[in-house]
Design an enzyme around this catalytic site. Structure first.
Site, PDB file in Angstrom:
ATOM      1  N   ASP A  33      38.533   7.934  25.512  1.00 49.34           N
ATOM      2  CA  ASP A  33      39.429   8.316  24.412  1.00 49.34           C
ATOM      3  C   ASP A  33      39.893   9.756  24.619  1.00 49.34           C
ATOM      4  O   ASP A  33      39.934  10.565  23.691  1.00 49.34           O
ATOM      5  CB  ASP A  33      38.746   8.153  23.059  1.00 49.34           C
ATOM      6  CG  ASP A  33      39.717   7.812  21.928  1.00 49.34           C
ATOM      7  OD1 ASP A  33      40.933   7.938  22.139  1.00 49.34           O
ATOM      8  OD2 ASP A  33      39.265   7.429  20.842  1.00 49.34           O
ATOM      9  N   HIS A  86      47.374  -0.248  17.494  1.00 47.43           N
ATOM     10  CA  HIS A  86      46.704   0.904  16.892  1.00 47.43           C
ATOM     11  C   HIS A  86      47.032   0.980  15.411  1.00 47.43           C
ATOM     12  O   HIS A  86      48.181   0.814  15.010  1.00 47.43           O
ATOM     13  CB  HIS A  86      47.137   2.197  17.585  1.00 47.43           C
ATOM     14  CG  HIS A  86      46.266   3.361  17.267  1.00 47.43           C
ATOM     15  ND1 HIS A  86      46.263   3.995  16.039  1.00 47.43           N
ATOM     16  CD2 HIS A  86      45.347   4.021  18.021  1.00 47.43           C
ATOM     17  CE1 HIS A  86      45.390   4.984  16.047  1.00 47.43           C
ATOM     18  NE2 HIS A  86      44.820   5.027  17.238  1.00 47.43           N
ATOM     19  N   HIS A 136      36.425   1.429  20.873  1.00 47.61           N
ATOM     20  CA  HIS A 136      35.396   2.094  20.052  1.00 47.61           C
ATOM     21  C   HIS A 136      34.848   1.124  19.002  1.00 47.61           C
ATOM     22  O   HIS A 136      35.026   1.312  17.792  1.00 47.61           O
ATOM     23  CB  HIS A 136      35.895   3.391  19.420  1.00 47.61           C
ATOM     24  CG  HIS A 136      37.337   3.442  19.066  1.00 47.61           C
ATOM     25  ND1 HIS A 136      37.902   2.650  18.110  1.00 47.61           N
ATOM     26  CD2 HIS A 136      38.342   4.200  19.551  1.00 47.61           C
ATOM     27  CE1 HIS A 136      39.181   2.917  18.013  1.00 47.61           C
ATOM     28  NE2 HIS A 136      39.479   3.854  18.885  1.00 47.61           N
ATOM     29  N   LYS A 158      48.691  -2.007  23.463  1.00 47.16           N
ATOM     30  CA  LYS A 158      47.756  -1.382  22.547  1.00 47.16           C
ATOM     31  C   LYS A 158      48.223  -1.630  21.117  1.00 47.16           C
ATOM     32  O   LYS A 158      49.379  -1.386  20.768  1.00 47.16           O
ATOM     33  CB  LYS A 158      47.686   0.125  22.804  1.00 47.16           C
ATOM     34  CG  LYS A 158      46.854   0.904  21.781  1.00 47.16           C
ATOM     35  CD  LYS A 158      45.368   0.541  21.856  1.00 47.16           C
ATOM     36  CE  LYS A 158      44.540   1.308  20.834  1.00 47.16           C
ATOM     37  NZ  LYS A 158      44.500   2.752  21.081  1.00 47.16           N
ATOM     38  N   HIS A 161      42.794  -1.153  18.128  1.00 49.30           N
ATOM     39  CA  HIS A 161      42.164  -0.180  17.234  1.00 49.30           C
ATOM     40  C   HIS A 161      42.517  -0.668  15.832  1.00 49.30           C
ATOM     41  O   HIS A 161      43.671  -0.579  15.420  1.00 49.30           O
ATOM     42  CB  HIS A 161      42.731   1.213  17.532  1.00 49.30           C
ATOM     43  CG  HIS A 161      42.341   2.284  16.562  1.00 49.30           C
ATOM     44  ND1 HIS A 161      42.096   3.581  16.963  1.00 49.30           N
ATOM     45  CD2 HIS A 161      42.174   2.295  15.216  1.00 49.30           C
ATOM     46  CE1 HIS A 161      41.815   4.333  15.917  1.00 49.30           C
ATOM     47  NE2 HIS A 161      41.853   3.562  14.839  1.00 49.30           N
ATOM     48  N   HIS A 216      40.173   3.911  28.411  1.00 46.79           N
ATOM     49  CA  HIS A 216      40.775   4.378  27.147  1.00 46.79           C
ATOM     50  C   HIS A 216      41.208   5.832  27.300  1.00 46.79           C
ATOM     51  O   HIS A 216      40.460   6.751  26.972  1.00 46.79           O
ATOM     52  CB  HIS A 216      39.759   4.233  26.017  1.00 46.79           C
ATOM     53  CG  HIS A 216      40.338   4.428  24.654  1.00 46.79           C
ATOM     54  ND1 HIS A 216      39.750   3.899  23.528  1.00 46.79           N
ATOM     55  CD2 HIS A 216      41.425   5.095  24.207  1.00 46.79           C
ATOM     56  CE1 HIS A 216      40.461   4.236  22.457  1.00 46.79           C
ATOM     57  NE2 HIS A 216      41.480   4.972  22.865  1.00 46.79           N
ATOM     58  N   HIS A 236      44.260   8.761  26.589  1.00 48.68           N
ATOM     59  CA  HIS A 236      45.503   9.250  25.986  1.00 48.68           C
ATOM     60  C   HIS A 236      46.145  10.225  26.968  1.00 48.68           C
ATOM     61  O   HIS A 236      45.524  11.215  27.360  1.00 48.68           O
ATOM     62  CB  HIS A 236      45.224   9.971  24.665  1.00 48.68           C
ATOM     63  CG  HIS A 236      44.741   9.078  23.576  1.00 48.68           C
ATOM     64  ND1 HIS A 236      45.490   8.802  22.448  1.00 48.68           N
ATOM     65  CD2 HIS A 236      43.572   8.402  23.422  1.00 48.68           C
ATOM     66  CE1 HIS A 236      44.807   7.989  21.648  1.00 48.68           C
ATOM     67  NE2 HIS A 236      43.634   7.732  22.228  1.00 48.68           N
ATOM     68  N   HIS A 245      43.819  12.637  13.724  1.00 46.29           N
ATOM     69  CA  HIS A 245      44.645  11.791  12.868  1.00 46.29           C
ATOM     70  C   HIS A 245      45.427  12.602  11.839  1.00 46.29           C
ATOM     71  O   HIS A 245      45.866  12.060  10.823  1.00 46.29           O
ATOM     72  CB  HIS A 245      43.781  10.714  12.209  1.00 46.29           C
ATOM     73  CG  HIS A 245      43.308   9.699  13.192  1.00 46.29           C
ATOM     74  ND1 HIS A 245      44.098   8.669  13.637  1.00 46.29           N
ATOM     75  CD2 HIS A 245      42.134   9.601  13.872  1.00 46.29           C
ATOM     76  CE1 HIS A 245      43.426   7.960  14.527  1.00 46.29           C
ATOM     77  NE2 HIS A 245      42.242   8.511  14.689  1.00 46.29           N
TER      78      HIS A 245
END
Length: 573
Positions: free
Chosen positions: A367, A226, A279, A224, A253, A141, A143, A327
């Site tokens: 992550d 999300h 997660h 993915k 996610h 995972h 980014h 976020h």
């Protein structure tokens, strides 16, 4: 007949069968169950290198040429810690792959030499004696926000990333997605010169099948889903339908706010198909408060991200700040604050500890830079194992050593993510035929900082002293890039994993990369039962009002750790 004490033997050749090794400063101890390189029956024929030692011309080194089959490299006398066992052996590497695990040397004068471990003039030696060898870690995972994370990954023992992103764009900072064929091509080119295997994830948040197929042809090796792109039931179904046809994995996610679906609706949309749940506890995102219940299902491959590993007295406060940034939330907006607080639940974070220890959550990733630290995947895994041993005692079958627990936890960042993503034919374990992506650890620094990271048979990263010193060891000893990290060498020793459709569509001819493109194996059949040593499916219930978690009917009480190993003893910050 002259004998050697265990202490003297270990000093000369490293520990042997029956000897135990403490992992860093944890309470975890492993025991060697077999010695293929020496010990009883082979004592006196150990392959060791150095002045006055064995691996010299017409002694331990034979006349065998490379054309005769001599290995390029032999790692001598290392203690292998893998999901399949804990043994000591010499490991042979040829053409960047593991060719044998056994006894190395010269069969003309030595007994028990493996035919693929005949040391010759073409053979380099890496001393593994007294050290622990693991497979290179797979961070499932990542980014791709900045290229510097590659250095941190290597410095933490990672040799493969399952990743998405294009740099510090808002979409990449929040979601693990490299969207579209153009971005996929540019990122495959950008990552070509790093000594890491790469799996790129395309965007699965669409009901357009063609939009996903063009990403597969463009080099995506999976998808993915999300919540920030809209993980609707329709998008879930459409993405899994394409994945089933293509043979690739989907990583999800889910919808924290339960705007588009509740956990039951998401499971209904998945329809029993294989899916990797990121997660799974939920602090990193997912249906609040009960996303953790998906770890009960046979088709769901659950993983954790490392900030919640293990549950400590600092976990909650740290997560609130991380979430606001990742976020793009505004702490002055009540709804944004409520969103953040709904995701950070001490009861589910505490339960996550137990679910790892019983093998119900199968994987751990980072992550990276999006609520996770790429350099701490291995470290946080073993901290969790330590905390669980202190709280729960030995696992069934363990006694004077923690072999079963060690094998379970090492699998979480090696073989389990490899199986989940169709990579296990190439990487994920210390086994003959696989890429020689290996990590050597000094036991005192196990899981903290590697002694050396071997990528495709070449040392890419290592603990190294002052380059202007007269010998390699003077301070400061730091993790540094080695020749295996040079761009041409990195491309020669690493691979891009892509979809079979990308290979068939001639992607290699359309992008400017030097490394090999390898198709992921069909992983649509993979379920929890295929997760080695991490296949438990307990009944998990979460009270919607109190967030109390019951596992097989029992409440798991919160006991956040106030002190951890592998921490201040090793790091200033």
């Amino acid at each position: 007949m002259t004998g050697l004490s265990r202490e003297r033997y270990a000093a000369l050749y490293g520990p042997t069968t029956g000897d135990r090794i403490r992992l860093a400063d944890t309470d975890l101890v492993i025991e060697i169950t077999e010695d293929r390189s020496g010990g009883t029956g082979l004592a006196g024929d150990e392959a060791v290198f150095g002045g006055g030692k064995v691996l010299r011309e017409s002694m331990g080194q034979s006349r065998a040429t490379r054309a005769d089959g001599a290995p390029d490299t032999v790692i001598t006398g290392a203690v292998i810690l893998d999901h399949w066992g804990i043994i000591k052996a010499d490991i042979g590497i040829r053409d960047g792959r593991i060719v044998a695990i056994g006894k190395a040397g010269n069969p003309d004068i030595m007994d028990g030499v493996h035919p693929d471990l005949v040391v010759g003039p073409s053979t380099e030696i890496i001393a593994g004696n007294g050290r622990i060898l693991t497979a290179g870690a797979i961070d499932c995972h990542v980014h791709l926000i900045c290229p510097q994370i590659m250095e941190e990954a290597l410095g933490g023992g990672i040799t493969t990333i399952v990743a998405g992103g294009t740099g510090p764009a808002e979409g990449s900072k929040a979601t693990t997605v490299t969207p579209g064929a153009w971005h996929l091509a540019r990122m495959l080119e950008a990552l070509d010169t790093w000594p890491l295997n790469v799996v790129l994830l395309g965007k699965g948040n669409t009901v357009s099948a063609e939009a996903m197929w063009e990403q597969l042809r463009g080099g995506a090796a999976g998808f993915k889903l999300h919540e920030d792109w809209g993980t609707t039931p329709a998008a879930i179904d459409a993405c899994l339908t394409v994945a089933d046809a293509a043979g690739v994995q989907v990583n999800i996610h889910t919808d924290t706010l339960n705007e588009m679906a509740f956990v039951e609706d998401t499971l209904a949309a998945i329809k029993g198909r294989s899916i990797h749940a990121y997660h799974t506890e939920g602090a990193g995102g997912g249906h609040a408060p009960d996303i953790i219940t998906v770890a009960s299902h046979p088709n769901v491959l659950p993983s954790s991200t490392n900030p919640t590993r293990p549950h400590t007295v600092n976990t909650l406060d740290e997560h609130l700040d991380m979430l606001m940034v990742c976020h793009h939330l505004n702490p002055s907006v009540p709804e944004d604050l409520a969103f953040a607080e709904s995701r950070i639940r001490p009861s589910t974070i505490a339960a996550e500890d137990l679910l790892h220890d019983i093998g119900a959550i199968s994987m751990i990733g980072s992550d990276a830079q999006a609520m996770g630290r790429i350099g701490e995947v291995v470290l946080r895994t073993w901290q969790t194992a330590h905390v669980m041993k202190r709280r729960r005692g030995a696992l069934e079958g363990d006694g004077r050593a923690d072999n079963n627990r060690a094998r379970r936890y090492v699998a979480k960042y090696t073989i389990c993510p490899a199986v989940a993503h169709g990579l296990d034919g190439e990487i994920g374990s210390v086994e003959v035929g696989k890429l020689a992506d290996l990590v050597l650890w000094e036991p005192a620094f196990f899981g903290v900082r590697p002694h050396a990271v071997i990528k495709g048979g070449m040392i890419a990263w290592a603990a190294m002293g002052d380059a202007n010193a007269s010998i390699p060891t003077p301070q400061p000893v730091l993790p540094r890039p080695m020749f295996g990290a040079a761009p041409a060498a990195a491309a020669a020793t690493s691979v891009h994993f892509v979809s079979p459709q990308a290979i068939e569509d001639g992607l290699a001819d359309r992008i400017d990369v030097r490394r090999s493109l390898i198709a992921v194996a069909d992983c649509r059949h993979v379920g929890k039962a295929q997760m080695p040593l991490n296949d438990a499916m307990p009944r998990i219930e979460v009270d919607p009002d109190t967030f109390t978690v019951r596992i097989d009917g029992d409440v798991w009480q919160e006991q956040p750790a106030a002190e951890l190993p592998m921490a201040q003893r090793y790091f200033l910050f």
